[in-house]
Motif scaffolding. Structure first.
Motif, PDB file in Angstrom:
ATOM      1  N   ASN A 212       0.818  -1.207   0.000  1.00 52.92           N
ATOM      2  CA  ASN A 212       0.000   0.000   0.000  1.00 52.92           C
ATOM      3  C   ASN A 212       0.856   1.262   0.000  1.00 52.92           C
ATOM      4  O   ASN A 212       0.452   2.291  -0.549  1.00 52.92           O
ATOM      5  N   VAL A 213       2.042   1.176   0.609  1.00 50.00           N
ATOM      6  CA  VAL A 213       2.905   2.354   0.723  1.00 50.00           C
ATOM      7  C   VAL A 213       4.217   2.208  -0.036  1.00 50.00           C
ATOM      8  O   VAL A 213       4.815   3.210  -0.433  1.00 50.00           O
ATOM      9  N   VAL A 214       4.698   0.983  -0.242  1.00 48.81           N
ATOM     10  CA  VAL A 214       5.964   0.775  -0.962  1.00 48.81           C
ATOM     11  C   VAL A 214       5.792  -0.289  -2.047  1.00 48.81           C
ATOM     12  O   VAL A 214       6.466  -1.322  -2.045  1.00 48.81           O
ATOM     13  N   PRO A 215       4.919  -0.039  -3.019  1.00 49.90           N
ATOM     14  CA  PRO A 215       4.687  -1.063  -4.050  1.00 49.90           C
ATOM     15  C   PRO A 215       5.932  -1.381  -4.855  1.00 49.90           C
ATOM     16  O   PRO A 215       6.183  -2.545  -5.203  1.00 49.90           O
ATOM     17  N   GLY A 216       6.721  -0.376  -5.175  1.00 49.80           N
ATOM     18  CA  GLY A 216       7.919  -0.612  -5.974  1.00 49.80           C
ATOM     19  C   GLY A 216       8.947  -1.455  -5.266  1.00 49.80           C
ATOM     20  O   GLY A 216       9.620  -2.294  -5.884  1.00 49.80           O
ATOM     21  N   GLY A 254      -2.550  -4.522  10.419  1.00 45.34           N
ATOM     22  CA  GLY A 254      -1.956  -3.874   9.263  1.00 45.34           C
ATOM     23  C   GLY A 254      -2.849  -2.814   8.646  1.00 45.34           C
ATOM     24  O   GLY A 254      -2.364  -1.824   8.077  1.00 45.34           O
ATOM     25  N   THR A 255      -4.145  -2.986   8.753  1.00 44.67           N
ATOM     26  CA  THR A 255      -5.070  -1.972   8.247  1.00 44.67           C
ATOM     27  C   THR A 255      -4.833  -0.633   8.930  1.00 44.67           C
ATOM     28  O   THR A 255      -4.804   0.418   8.283  1.00 44.67           O
ATOM     29  N   VAL A 256      -4.664  -0.660  10.241  1.00 47.97           N
ATOM     30  CA  VAL A 256      -4.473   0.562  11.023  1.00 47.97           C
ATOM     31  C   VAL A 256      -3.161   1.237  10.643  1.00 47.97           C
ATOM     32  O   VAL A 256      -3.104   2.452  10.408  1.00 47.97           O
ATOM     33  N   THR A 257      -2.085   0.462  10.579  1.00 47.81           N
ATOM     34  CA  THR A 257      -0.779   1.051  10.292  1.00 47.81           C
ATOM     35  C   THR A 257      -0.693   1.523   8.839  1.00 47.81           C
ATOM     36  O   THR A 257      -0.100   2.574   8.552  1.00 47.81           O
ATOM     37  N   ALA A 258      -1.278   0.765   7.923  1.00 49.19           N
ATOM     38  CA  ALA A 258      -1.251   1.179   6.514  1.00 49.19           C
ATOM     39  C   ALA A 258      -1.996   2.484   6.324  1.00 49.19           C
ATOM     40  O   ALA A 258      -1.532   3.400   5.630  1.00 49.19           O
ATOM     41  N   LYS A 259      -3.161   2.604   6.946  1.00 48.05           N
ATOM     42  CA  LYS A 259      -3.927   3.837   6.803  1.00 48.05           C
ATOM     43  C   LYS A 259      -3.234   5.009   7.490  1.00 48.05           C
ATOM     44  O   LYS A 259      -3.251   6.145   6.977  1.00 48.05           O
ATOM     45  N   ALA A 260      -2.604   4.757   8.624  1.00 46.05           N
ATOM     46  CA  ALA A 260      -1.885   5.832   9.310  1.00 46.05           C
ATOM     47  C   ALA A 260      -0.781   6.384   8.420  1.00 46.05           C
ATOM     48  O   ALA A 260      -0.607   7.609   8.293  1.00 46.05           O
ATOM     49  N   LEU A 261      -0.043   5.503   7.779  1.00 45.24           N
ATOM     50  CA  LEU A 261       1.067   5.939   6.938  1.00 45.24           C
ATOM     51  C   LEU A 261       0.566   6.591   5.650  1.00 45.24           C
ATOM     52  O   LEU A 261       1.089   7.629   5.220  1.00 45.24           O
ATOM     53  N   LEU A 262      -0.449   6.038   5.036  1.00 47.76           N
ATOM     54  CA  LEU A 262      -1.013   6.652   3.838  1.00 47.76           C
ATOM     55  C   LEU A 262      -1.534   8.057   4.134  1.00 47.76           C
ATOM     56  O   LEU A 262      -1.306   9.003   3.362  1.00 47.76           O
ATOM     57  N   ASN A 263      -2.235   8.205   5.247  1.00 44.83           N
ATOM     58  CA  ASN A 263      -2.743   9.527   5.620  1.00 44.83           C
ATOM     59  C   ASN A 263      -1.603  10.507   5.843  1.00 44.83           C
ATOM     60  O   ASN A 263      -1.663  11.670   5.423  1.00 44.83           O
ATOM     61  N   ALA A 264      -0.549  10.046   6.501  1.00 49.36           N
ATOM     62  CA  ALA A 264       0.591  10.920   6.775  1.00 49.36           C
ATOM     63  C   ALA A 264       1.279  11.355   5.491  1.00 49.36           C
ATOM     64  O   ALA A 264       1.878  12.439   5.438  1.00 49.36           O
ATOM     65  N   LEU A 265       1.196  10.530   4.452  1.00 50.68           N
ATOM     66  CA  LEU A 265       1.808  10.841   3.164  1.00 50.68           C
ATOM     67  C   LEU A 265       0.866  11.614   2.250  1.00 50.68           C
ATOM     68  O   LEU A 265       1.217  11.921   1.104  1.00 50.68           O
ATOM     69  N   GLY A 266      -0.333  11.913   2.745  1.00 52.09           N
ATOM     70  CA  GLY A 266      -1.299  12.658   1.947  1.00 52.09           C
ATOM     71  C   GLY A 266      -1.970  11.838   0.870  1.00 52.09           C
ATOM     72  O   GLY A 266      -2.466  12.386  -0.121  1.00 52.09           O
ATOM     73  N   LEU A 267      -2.016  10.531   1.060  1.00 51.87           N
ATOM     74  CA  LEU A 267      -2.620   9.631   0.087  1.00 51.87           C
ATOM     75  C   LEU A 267      -3.982   9.147   0.579  1.00 51.87           C
ATOM     76  O   LEU A 267      -4.267   9.187   1.782  1.00 51.87           O
TER      77      LEU A 267
END
Length: 298
Positions: A212-216, A254-267
């Motif tokens: 979700n945050v590091v696909p590459g 993982g849902t919680v942490t993925a969303k926290a990081l996506l939100n922090a990145l403005g995604l």
């Protein structure tokens, strides 16, 4: 190493389901996130799974999400829709709805809570497989469901023409290798720490939460292995390990942490739905530190 075919792609993301601040479905955000993931290296997406908060989305929301993502990524990107429930009849209903909405496959988890015996587990999957034309990816995650898909059961199920893949979170390498040796099932690592280990013994790829945050970075592990650079693949797996630990091995799903990081990145992400709770500021800050170590300019 001869790899199994990868019927749903190789690098799949277990995509979060974005919500608006009020908690409603964010279809525009889902479309933007899906397009970003595909552009970033994912060649398949899993929707309405565990990371997608399937226990708290309605049947209608599940259909709407599939349709919105299909429109965003086109027909060439495989979409696997989570349809698993504790009720065989409801699972069949969701499978038929996913097929109509545009999914290419159905992710079917072992029925949970009731802890069915292996004969009942097998009968459940066969009923779902017989109910539609969608190929199935079985989801073996006994830590959540309380029930394992035994290797012997998996081998029998592999005889069904529409049971073609497995998302594995069993932590049973011996059992996995036995099934790989005796069937043509396409195995996908469902635990990010197992992306490279499972691929090295013949898996088809992964269904990744950290993608979700590091696909590459996730895609790069498998690409390096395919290129014959196993040392580089091991290095890349090691590089993502701190992020895997922070996102997947903490007390938070993982849902919680993925969303926290996506939100922090403005995604696109938005809040989680209760009973889950949003990650606190300290956790989010730590996630950002580990992310920046991987993607300094991302």
């Amino acid at each position: 190493m001869r790899h199994r075919n990868a019927p749903f792609g190789r690098t799949l993301c277990a995509m979060v389901t974005p919500f608006m601040s009020a908690g409603t479905l964010d279809l525009d955000g889902a479309a933007r996130l899906a397009a970003r993931l595909v552009a970033g290296g994912c060649d398949g997406l899993v929707l309405n799974g565990t990371t997608g908060e399937s226990p708290t989305t309605t049947d209608a929301e599940k259909r709407e999400l599939i349709a919105a993502v299909r429109s965003a990524v086109g027909d060439a990107v495989p979409l696997v829709a989570g349809v698993g429930t504790a009720d065989t009849r409801h699972t069949i209903e969701l499978t038929l709805a996913a097929e109509k909405a545009g999914a290419d496959g159905a992710l079917v988890v072992t029925p949970y809570y009731s802890r069915p015996q292996q004969a009942a587990v097998e009968a459940h999957f066969l009923q779902v497989a017989n109910a539609s034309d969608l190929p199935l990816m079985l989801y073996d995650i006994p830590g959540r469901t309380g029930t394992r898909i035994a290797p012997s059961t998996m081998i029998r199920l592999a005889a069904h023409p529409r049971i073609i893949a497995v998302k594995d979170c069993s932590y049973d390498f011996l059992g996995i290798q036995k099934v790989l040796a005796e069937t043509e099932l396409a195995y996908y690592a469902g635990c990010d720490e197992h992306i490279l280990p499972l691929y090295a013994v013949g898996a088809a790829g992964c269904v990744s939460t950290i993608a979700n945050v590091v696909p590459g970075e996730v895609a790069g592990i498998l690409a390096a292995f395919d290129a014959g650079d196993t040392a580089r693949a091991a290095e890349l797996q090691s590089r993502v390990t701190p992020l895997i630990e922070a996102m997947m091995a903490s007390d938070l799903p993982g849902t919680v942490t993925a969303k926290a990081l996506l939100n922090a990145l403005g995604l696109p992400a938005g809040p989680v739905r209760t009973p889950l709770l949003t990650a606190d500021a300290e956790t989010t800050a730590d996630l950002l530190v580990r992310y920046r170590a991987l993607v300094p300019n991302g």
